[in-house]
Design a protein around this motif. Structure first.
Motif, mmCIF file in Angstrom:
data_model
loop_
_atom_site.group_PDB
_atom_site.id
_atom_site.type_symbol
_atom_site.label_atom_id
_atom_site.label_comp_id
_atom_site.label_asym_id
_atom_site.label_seq_id
_atom_site.Cartn_x
_atom_site.Cartn_y
_atom_site.Cartn_z
ATOM 1 N N LEU A 1 0.455 16.331 10.333
ATOM 2 C CA LEU A 1 -0.796 15.854 9.152
ATOM 3 C C LEU A 1 -0.928 14.521 8.008
ATOM 4 N N LEU A 2 0.624 13.771 8.112
ATOM 5 C CA LEU A 2 0.297 12.686 8.290
ATOM 6 C C LEU A 2 -0.939 11.864 8.232
ATOM 7 N N LEU A 3 -0.950 11.405 9.514
ATOM 8 C CA LEU A 3 -1.431 10.498 10.322
ATOM 9 C C LEU A 3 -2.842 10.488 10.183
ATOM 10 N N ASN A 4 -3.071 12.159 10.193
ATOM 11 C CA ASN A 4 -5.154 12.915 9.930
ATOM 12 C C ASN A 4 -5.958 11.738 8.621
ATOM 13 N N TRP A 5 -4.534 12.378 7.508
ATOM 14 C CA TRP A 5 -4.374 11.729 5.961
ATOM 15 C C TRP A 5 -4.761 9.665 6.687
ATOM 16 N N LEU A 6 -4.003 9.834 6.983
ATOM 17 C CA LEU A 6 -3.742 8.105 7.307
ATOM 18 C C LEU A 6 -4.890 7.186 8.007
ATOM 19 N N ARG B 1 0.759 -1.329 0.023
ATOM 20 C CA ARG B 1 0.040 0.528 0.087
ATOM 21 C C ARG B 1 1.127 1.142 0.090
ATOM 22 N N LEU B 2 -0.100 2.436 -0.346
ATOM 23 C CA LEU B 2 1.119 3.359 -0.546
ATOM 24 C C LEU B 2 2.136 3.761 0.950
ATOM 25 N N PRO B 3 1.469 4.278 1.781
ATOM 26 C CA PRO B 3 2.611 4.530 3.019
ATOM 27 C C PRO B 3 4.226 3.646 3.009
ATOM 28 N N LEU B 4 3.908 2.182 3.066
ATOM 29 C CA LEU B 4 4.501 1.349 2.355
ATOM 30 C C LEU B 4 5.840 1.745 1.563
ATOM 31 N N ILE B 5 5.253 2.891 0.611
ATOM 32 C CA ILE B 5 6.122 2.300 -0.773
ATOM 33 C C ILE B 5 7.106 2.229 -1.061
#
Ligand code: NAD
Length: 480
Positions: free
Chosen positions: A471-476, A101-105
């Motif tokens: 910001l990233l966490l909110n998106w995740l 998935r995207l966060p593990l790119i």
């Protein structure tokens, strides 16, 4: 030391010794290539064919099993499973790349199917070759070492199994240990990596509790009462012929045999008539002819004969009508194919798995009541539907739970290696046959690999709380 104690101590030493040797040897077997495993399976296939007559003679000696049924339900079934495994083993064994998935790119992932290690197969007596060797095929395909403990109630068959295995495998890879229940008990004390058990639900619970001590995974292939539903649209001739065949196969001692029939009241009498006709055609028109038929197996032992006889007596005593058969002979452990109607709900035959050629035929007037009747009982291992109405078929499947389903036939679900075979809860845990068997004897190991010089995980290292991280966490949490 008394003789029995000495024997028990010796059995325990042998079991422990074989187990330890297999434990030491397991990584050699695990490293075997697909080619090598196929070779082993080919050897097994050839040995079974070589000993075809000995297998038939052993099963005749054990419970007068029809040699043709041995071909159909034991030899052909196991050998077809072997050929299927040989054809597909390469693809089953191949590591499978999966996406990220995207966060593990920047990373990659794969699944490898590793053998579980040293596995125990405890088998029943009723299909001695089939129910010990189909799990064996899966275990060998998956690269395991195996100890098989066949049932003490089919000793001639157990001896042939041991001979075949000894011709195909060294003992540190696959071994057959014959003996009484205590051999199984001693084996269950050892820390196997997987225990594959086929037998009764009561013993299945004991096996599961023993495996829990070592947190060993289990496959439990258990029994239960498998219903047959025949609605008013069914092809009654087809239904009767298939029900009579699979009910009487192996003397009724088949885990997926129809246990009882639920038939719509408008076709109840017609179905009973056709069942009579087909049983006559299959096994003889007179009681004498049926008793002499070489195609009707006997009850495995006196205790089981007494159990089925007891169920029959109890039902009749409570008012059930014997529509066909009903004769028994304790000297031969012979039970005539028997049809019962008007069976009262409190009869023991409606509570216990029958495991004999006695068939209660019950009537229903509204199909809506059928799923509830089935669901009020422990989940069955098999469920059969004879109907030409799609809506009814779908309704029964959707509203009931249990093992495999077979529509307008009996037992097909067992013979197709593309289908997972197994029950649920009281009728079992886990599946096998074909790829399902390979998976059951494998551990799916997930392997992730980081490739990126700037891994995304950098963004999540402590100390936490940067603006970017928030910001990233909110998106995740919202979008992934
Ligand atoms: P069983 O449970 O009596 O025996 C099966 C095996 O368990 C034998 O090898 C026996 O030695 C061993 N065993 C017995 N007692 C034990 C104990 N206390 N501890 C450890 N091991 C023990 O079953 P069976 O009479 O051989 O077979 C009949 C039953 O098996 C029926 O209920 C039938 O429905 C079921 N069955 C299920 C399947 C399936 O595929 N789901 C197939 C065949 C039979």
């Amino acid at each position: 030391m008394p003789e029995t104690q000495t024997k028990s101590a010796n059995n325990s030493i042998v079991a422990g010794d074989v187990f330890r040797r297999q434990q030491q040897h397991q990584y050699v077997v695990a490293r075997s290539t697909a080619r090598r495993r196929k070779e082993k399976l080919r050897n097994l296939h050839a040995a079974i064919l070589r000993h075809r007559e000995a297998i038939k003679a052993a099963m005749w000696a054990d419970f007068r099993k029809s040699p043709h049924e041995v071909d159909i339900s034991e030899i052909a079934t196991v050998n077809s499973e072997i050929r299927y495994a040989i054809r597909h083993l390469g693809s089953w064994m191949a590591p499978r790349r999966v996406g990220v998935r995207l966060p593990l790119i920047g990373s990659s992932a794969q699944i490898r199917y590793e053998p579980k290690g040293v596995c125990l197969i405890i088998g029943p007596w009723n299909f001695p070759l089939n129910l010990n060797f189909i799990p064996l095929v899966a275990a060998v395909a998956a690269g395991n070492c195996v100890i098989i403990k066949p049932s003490e109630h089919a000793p001639h068959s157990a001896r042939v199994l041991r001979m075949i295995v000894a011709e195909c495998f060294p003992e540190e890879e696959v071994a057959v240990l014959e003996g009484e229940v205590e051999v199984a008990q001693q084996l269950l004390e050892l820390p196997f990596n997987h225990v594959f058990f086929t037998g009764s639900t009561a013993v299945g619970k004991i096996v599961m509790a023993a495996a829990a001590k070592h947190v060993a995974s289990v496959t439990l292939e258990l029994g239960g009462k498998s219903p047959v539903i025949v609605d008013e649209t069914a092809d009654l001739n087809r239904a009767a012929s298939r029900i009579a065949w699979i009910k009487c196969m192996n003397g009724g001692q088949t885990c997926i045999a129809p246990d009882y029939v639920l038939v719509h009241e408008s076709v109840h009498d017609a179905l009973v008539d056709k069942l009579r006709v087909w049983i006559g055609k299959f096994y003889g028109d007179t009681p004498e002819a049926r008793r002499a038929s070489p195609d009707l197996s006997r009850a495995i032992h006196d205790r089981h004969f007494g159990f089925v006889q007891g169920l029959l007596n109890d039902a009749v005593l409570r008012g059930a009508r014997v529509e066909f058969g009903g004769r028994t002979n304790p000297d031969e452990r012979y039970i005539e194919p028997t049809l019962l109607t008007n069976v009262p709900p409190d009869a023991a035959i409606l509570e216990h798995e029958i495991f004999g050629p006695v068939l209660p035929v019950l009537r229903y007037d509204n199909i809506e009541t059928v799923p509830a009747y089935i669901n009020e009982r422990p989940k069955p291992l098999a469920l059969y539907i004879f109907s030409r109405r799609e809506r009814t078929i779908e309704q029964i499947i959707r509203e009931t739970r249990g093992g495999g389903v077979c529509i307008n036939e009996c037992a097909l679900q067992f013979f197709n290696p593309e289908l997972p075979f197994g029950g649920h809860n009281a009728s079992g845990i886990g599946h096998y046959h074909g790829k399902s068997g390979f998976m059951e004897f494998s551990n799916a190991r997930g392997i992730a690999r980081q490739h990126s010089p700037y891994p995304t995980t950098n963004l999540f290292l402590p100390p936490y709380g940067s603006r970017l991280m928030n910001l990233l966490l909110n998106w995740l949490v919202r979008w992934l």
